[in-house]
Design a protein around this motif. Structure first.
Motif: not given
Ligand code: PGA
Length: 254
Positions: A23-27, A51-59
Protein backbone atom coordinates in the motif's frame (compact mmCIF):
# COMPACT_ATOMS: atom_id res chain seq x y z
CA UNK A 1 -18.10 7.78 -21.85
CA UNK A 2 -17.31 4.97 -19.42
CA UNK A 3 -14.73 5.74 -16.74
CA UNK A 4 -12.00 3.07 -16.70
CA UNK A 5 -11.69 0.82 -13.66
CA UNK A 6 -8.68 -1.25 -12.67
CA UNK A 7 -9.23 -3.61 -9.75
CA UNK A 8 -6.51 -5.63 -8.02
CA UNK A 9 -7.62 -9.06 -6.87
CA UNK A 10 -5.04 -10.05 -4.27
CA UNK A 11 -6.60 -13.51 -3.82
CA UNK A 12 -5.24 -15.43 -0.79
CA UNK A 13 -1.89 -13.64 -0.63
CA UNK A 14 -0.02 -11.52 1.84
CA UNK A 15 0.22 -10.71 5.51
CA UNK A 16 -0.16 -7.47 7.45
CA UNK A 17 3.44 -6.46 6.83
CA UNK A 18 3.57 -7.24 3.10
CA UNK A 19 0.25 -5.42 2.67
CA UNK A 20 1.60 -2.36 4.50
CA UNK A 21 4.56 -2.26 2.13
CA UNK A 22 2.41 -2.77 -0.99
CA UNK A 23 0.00 0.00 0.00
CA UNK A 24 2.82 2.40 0.76
CA UNK A 25 4.14 1.78 -2.76
CA UNK A 26 0.72 2.36 -4.32
CA UNK A 27 -0.25 5.45 -2.37
CA UNK A 28 2.84 7.31 -3.57
CA UNK A 29 2.19 6.70 -7.21
CA UNK A 30 -1.55 6.32 -7.74
CA UNK A 31 -2.86 9.69 -6.53
CA UNK A 32 -2.69 11.35 -9.93
CA UNK A 33 -3.90 8.32 -11.89
CA UNK A 34 -7.01 8.16 -9.70
CA UNK A 35 -8.22 11.42 -11.17
CA UNK A 36 -9.07 9.73 -14.45
CA UNK A 37 -9.26 6.02 -13.55
CA UNK A 38 -11.09 4.24 -10.75
CA UNK A 39 -8.59 2.04 -8.92
CA UNK A 40 -9.74 -0.64 -6.48
CA UNK A 41 -7.89 -3.15 -4.32
CA UNK A 42 -9.51 -6.34 -3.07
CA UNK A 43 -7.58 -7.88 -0.16
CA UNK A 44 -8.53 -11.04 1.73
CA UNK A 45 -11.43 -10.42 4.16
CA UNK A 46 -9.27 -10.41 7.30
CA UNK A 47 -7.20 -7.50 5.97
CA UNK A 48 -10.10 -5.33 4.76
CA UNK A 49 -10.10 -3.28 7.95
CA UNK A 50 -6.35 -2.68 7.84
CA UNK A 51 -6.45 -1.70 4.17
CA UNK A 52 -9.56 0.45 4.63
CA UNK A 53 -7.87 2.43 7.39
CA UNK A 54 -4.78 2.98 5.37
CA UNK A 55 -6.82 4.13 2.33
CA UNK A 56 -8.74 6.73 4.34
CA UNK A 57 -7.05 9.70 2.69
CA UNK A 58 -6.70 8.03 -0.68
CA UNK A 59 -8.98 7.93 -3.75
CA UNK A 60 -8.46 4.18 -4.01
CA UNK A 61 -11.55 2.04 -3.64
CA UNK A 62 -11.81 -0.84 -1.18
CA UNK A 63 -13.30 -4.07 -2.50
CA UNK A 64 -13.81 -7.58 -1.14
CA UNK A 65 -13.27 -10.84 -3.01
CA UNK A 66 -16.56 -12.51 -2.15
CA UNK A 67 -19.81 -12.01 -0.23
CA UNK A 68 -22.51 -14.21 1.21
CA UNK A 69 -25.66 -14.64 -0.85
CA UNK A 70 -27.60 -14.40 2.41
CA UNK A 71 -28.73 -10.89 3.20
CA UNK A 72 -29.88 -11.22 6.82
CA UNK A 73 -27.57 -12.05 9.73
CA UNK A 74 -27.87 -15.67 10.79
CA UNK A 75 -26.33 -19.09 11.21
CA UNK A 76 -23.95 -19.12 8.22
CA UNK A 77 -20.57 -20.12 9.62
CA UNK A 78 -17.64 -18.59 7.81
CA UNK A 79 -19.80 -16.25 5.73
CA UNK A 80 -19.61 -12.49 5.58
CA UNK A 81 -22.64 -10.42 4.59
CA UNK A 82 -22.79 -7.49 2.19
CA UNK A 83 -23.89 -5.25 5.09
CA UNK A 84 -20.77 -6.25 7.04
CA UNK A 85 -18.55 -5.42 4.07
CA UNK A 86 -20.29 -2.08 3.68
CA UNK A 87 -19.97 -1.44 7.41
CA UNK A 88 -16.22 -1.95 7.29
CA UNK A 89 -15.80 0.49 4.41
CA UNK A 90 -16.01 -1.59 1.24
CA UNK A 91 -17.70 -0.18 -1.81
CA UNK A 92 -17.11 -3.03 -4.25
CA UNK A 93 -17.12 -6.80 -4.17
CA UNK A 94 -16.02 -9.45 -6.66
CA UNK A 95 -18.65 -12.15 -7.19
CA UNK A 96 -18.53 -15.35 -9.19
CA UNK A 97 -14.78 -15.50 -9.67
CA UNK A 98 -13.93 -18.67 -11.60
CA UNK A 99 -11.84 -19.93 -8.68
CA UNK A 100 -15.10 -20.00 -6.72
CA UNK A 101 -17.35 -21.18 -9.55
CA UNK A 102 -15.05 -24.03 -10.58
CA UNK A 103 -12.97 -24.56 -7.44
CA UNK A 104 -15.81 -24.34 -4.91
CA UNK A 105 -18.87 -25.21 -6.98
CA UNK A 106 -20.69 -21.89 -6.96
CA UNK A 107 -23.60 -22.06 -9.36
CA UNK A 108 -24.89 -19.34 -11.68
CA UNK A 109 -27.93 -18.95 -9.42
CA UNK A 110 -25.86 -18.48 -6.28
CA UNK A 111 -23.67 -15.94 -7.98
CA UNK A 112 -26.75 -14.05 -9.16
CA UNK A 113 -28.06 -13.98 -5.58
CA UNK A 114 -24.73 -12.51 -4.49
CA UNK A 115 -25.10 -9.72 -7.05
CA UNK A 116 -28.52 -8.90 -5.61
CA UNK A 117 -27.26 -9.08 -2.00
CA UNK A 118 -24.33 -6.76 -2.79
CA UNK A 119 -26.51 -4.18 -4.52
CA UNK A 120 -29.02 -4.24 -1.68
CA UNK A 121 -26.26 -3.19 0.71
CA UNK A 122 -25.06 -0.46 -1.65
CA UNK A 123 -21.97 -2.31 -2.87
CA UNK A 124 -20.93 -2.39 -6.53
CA UNK A 125 -20.62 -6.02 -7.63
CA UNK A 126 -17.86 -7.01 -10.04
CA UNK A 127 -19.53 -9.99 -11.68
CA UNK A 128 -16.99 -12.39 -13.19
CA UNK A 129 -17.97 -14.41 -16.24
CA UNK A 130 -15.88 -16.57 -18.52
CA UNK A 131 -15.49 -19.92 -20.21
CA UNK A 132 -13.22 -22.91 -19.66
CA UNK A 133 -10.80 -23.83 -22.44
CA UNK A 134 -12.82 -26.94 -23.22
CA UNK A 135 -16.00 -24.86 -23.53
CA UNK A 136 -14.28 -22.50 -25.97
CA UNK A 137 -12.89 -25.37 -28.03
CA UNK A 138 -16.25 -27.10 -28.29
CA UNK A 139 -18.09 -23.97 -29.41
CA UNK A 140 -19.94 -23.42 -26.15
CA UNK A 141 -18.30 -20.16 -25.06
CA UNK A 142 -21.20 -17.92 -25.97
CA UNK A 143 -23.90 -20.07 -24.36
CA UNK A 144 -21.85 -20.47 -21.16
CA UNK A 145 -21.33 -16.73 -20.76
CA UNK A 146 -24.90 -15.91 -21.69
CA UNK A 147 -26.07 -18.42 -19.08
CA UNK A 148 -23.95 -16.67 -16.44
CA UNK A 149 -25.50 -13.31 -17.41
CA UNK A 150 -29.01 -14.70 -17.73
CA UNK A 151 -29.06 -15.94 -14.13
CA UNK A 152 -28.70 -12.31 -13.02
CA UNK A 153 -31.22 -11.04 -15.59
CA UNK A 154 -33.72 -13.59 -14.25
CA UNK A 155 -33.59 -11.79 -10.90
CA UNK A 156 -34.21 -8.42 -12.60
CA UNK A 157 -32.38 -6.55 -15.34
CA UNK A 158 -31.98 -3.61 -12.94
CA UNK A 159 -29.34 -5.71 -11.17
CA UNK A 160 -26.94 -4.67 -13.93
CA UNK A 161 -27.43 -0.97 -13.17
CA UNK A 162 -24.10 0.25 -11.79
CA UNK A 163 -22.76 -3.31 -11.73
CA UNK A 164 -19.37 -4.07 -13.30
CA UNK A 165 -18.71 -7.19 -15.38
CA UNK A 166 -15.29 -8.82 -15.61
CA UNK A 167 -14.72 -11.14 -18.55
CA UNK A 168 -12.10 -13.65 -17.47
CA UNK A 169 -11.44 -16.60 -19.77
CA UNK A 170 -10.60 -19.31 -17.25
CA UNK A 171 -7.74 -20.60 -19.41
CA UNK A 172 -6.03 -17.21 -19.14
CA UNK A 173 -6.13 -16.82 -15.35
CA UNK A 174 -2.74 -17.17 -13.71
CA UNK A 175 -1.44 -19.12 -16.69
CA UNK A 176 0.48 -16.39 -18.49
CA UNK A 177 -1.82 -16.98 -21.51
CA UNK A 178 -3.74 -13.85 -22.33
CA UNK A 179 -6.62 -13.61 -24.73
CA UNK A 180 -5.46 -11.47 -27.64
CA UNK A 181 -6.96 -7.99 -27.63
CA UNK A 182 -9.12 -9.06 -30.60
CA UNK A 183 -10.34 -12.23 -28.86
CA UNK A 184 -11.19 -10.27 -25.73
CA UNK A 185 -12.89 -7.47 -27.67
CA UNK A 186 -15.05 -10.02 -29.49
CA UNK A 187 -16.38 -11.42 -26.21
CA UNK A 188 -16.82 -7.98 -24.62
CA UNK A 189 -18.88 -6.88 -27.63
CA UNK A 190 -20.90 -10.08 -27.39
CA UNK A 191 -21.65 -9.43 -23.71
CA UNK A 192 -22.71 -5.87 -24.46
CA UNK A 193 -24.92 -7.04 -27.35
CA UNK A 194 -26.60 -9.65 -25.16
CA UNK A 195 -27.41 -7.06 -22.48
CA UNK A 196 -28.63 -4.64 -25.17
CA UNK A 197 -31.33 -7.15 -25.99
CA UNK A 198 -32.80 -6.31 -22.56
CA UNK A 199 -31.73 -2.69 -22.05
CA UNK A 200 -29.83 -0.49 -24.50
CA UNK A 201 -29.02 2.02 -21.78
CA UNK A 202 -27.52 -0.50 -19.37
CA UNK A 203 -25.53 -2.13 -22.18
CA UNK A 204 -24.04 1.21 -23.17
CA UNK A 205 -23.15 2.29 -19.64
CA UNK A 206 -21.91 -0.93 -18.06
CA UNK A 207 -18.17 -1.27 -17.56
CA UNK A 208 -16.73 -4.55 -18.80
CA UNK A 209 -13.24 -5.34 -17.50
CA UNK A 210 -10.87 -7.92 -18.94
CA UNK A 211 -9.04 -10.26 -16.58
CA UNK A 212 -6.52 -13.05 -17.13
CA UNK A 213 -2.75 -12.55 -17.06
CA UNK A 214 -2.92 -8.78 -17.58
CA UNK A 215 0.61 -7.39 -17.20
CA UNK A 216 2.21 -3.99 -17.80
CA UNK A 217 3.31 -5.05 -21.28
CA UNK A 218 -0.10 -6.16 -22.56
CA UNK A 219 -2.45 -3.85 -20.63
CA UNK A 220 -2.21 -0.97 -23.10
CA UNK A 221 -3.32 -2.93 -26.16
CA UNK A 222 -6.14 -4.63 -24.26
CA UNK A 223 -7.48 -1.39 -22.75
CA UNK A 224 -7.36 0.33 -26.13
CA UNK A 225 -10.12 -1.94 -27.44
CA UNK A 226 -13.50 -0.31 -27.78
CA UNK A 227 -15.47 -2.45 -25.33
CA UNK A 228 -12.73 -3.06 -22.74
CA UNK A 229 -13.16 -0.60 -19.89
CA UNK A 230 -10.29 -1.66 -17.64
CA UNK A 231 -9.00 -4.78 -15.97
CA UNK A 232 -9.30 -7.21 -13.07
CA UNK A 233 -5.72 -7.94 -12.15
CA UNK A 234 -4.52 -10.93 -10.14
CA UNK A 235 -0.81 -11.71 -9.94
CA UNK A 236 0.40 -8.35 -11.20
CA UNK A 237 -1.62 -6.48 -8.55
CA UNK A 238 0.77 -7.80 -5.87
CA UNK A 239 3.59 -5.65 -7.23
CA UNK A 240 3.21 -1.90 -6.69
CA UNK A 241 5.25 -1.16 -9.81
CA UNK A 242 3.33 -3.52 -12.09
CA UNK A 243 -0.09 -2.51 -10.76
CA UNK A 244 0.76 1.17 -11.14
CA UNK A 245 1.95 0.62 -14.70
CA UNK A 246 -1.30 -1.17 -15.54
CA UNK A 247 -3.39 1.66 -14.02
CA UNK A 248 -1.30 4.10 -16.02
CA UNK A 249 -2.15 2.18 -19.20
CA UNK A 250 -5.85 2.62 -18.43
CA UNK A 251 -5.24 6.29 -17.83
CA UNK A 252 -3.59 6.84 -21.19
CA UNK A 253 -6.38 4.99 -22.90
CA UNK A 254 -8.95 7.33 -21.33
P1 PGA B 1 -4.27 -13.18 -13.07
O1 PGA B 1 -5.67 -13.30 -12.31
O2 PGA B 1 -4.12 -11.72 -13.45
O3 PGA B 1 -3.25 -13.64 -12.10
O4 PGA B 1 -4.37 -14.04 -14.28
C1 PGA B 1 -6.79 -12.56 -12.72
C2 PGA B 1 -7.97 -12.91 -11.84
O5 PGA B 1 -8.10 -14.08 -11.46
O6 PGA B 1 -8.80 -12.06 -11.49
Amino acid sequence: MRRPLVAGNWKMNGNSESIRVLLAGLENTLAEICQSVDVAVCPPHVYLDQVGRSLQDSEMILGAQDVSRHVEDGAYTGECSANMLKDIGCSMVIVGHSERRHGLGETNDWVAEKVVAARKAGLTPILCVGELLEERETGRMQSVIEGQLQAVIDLGMENFEGTVIAYEPVWAIGTGKTASPEQAQEVHAMIRAYLAGFSQGIAQDIRILYGGSVKPDNAGTLFAMQDIDGGLIGGASLSADDFTAICQAACQDG
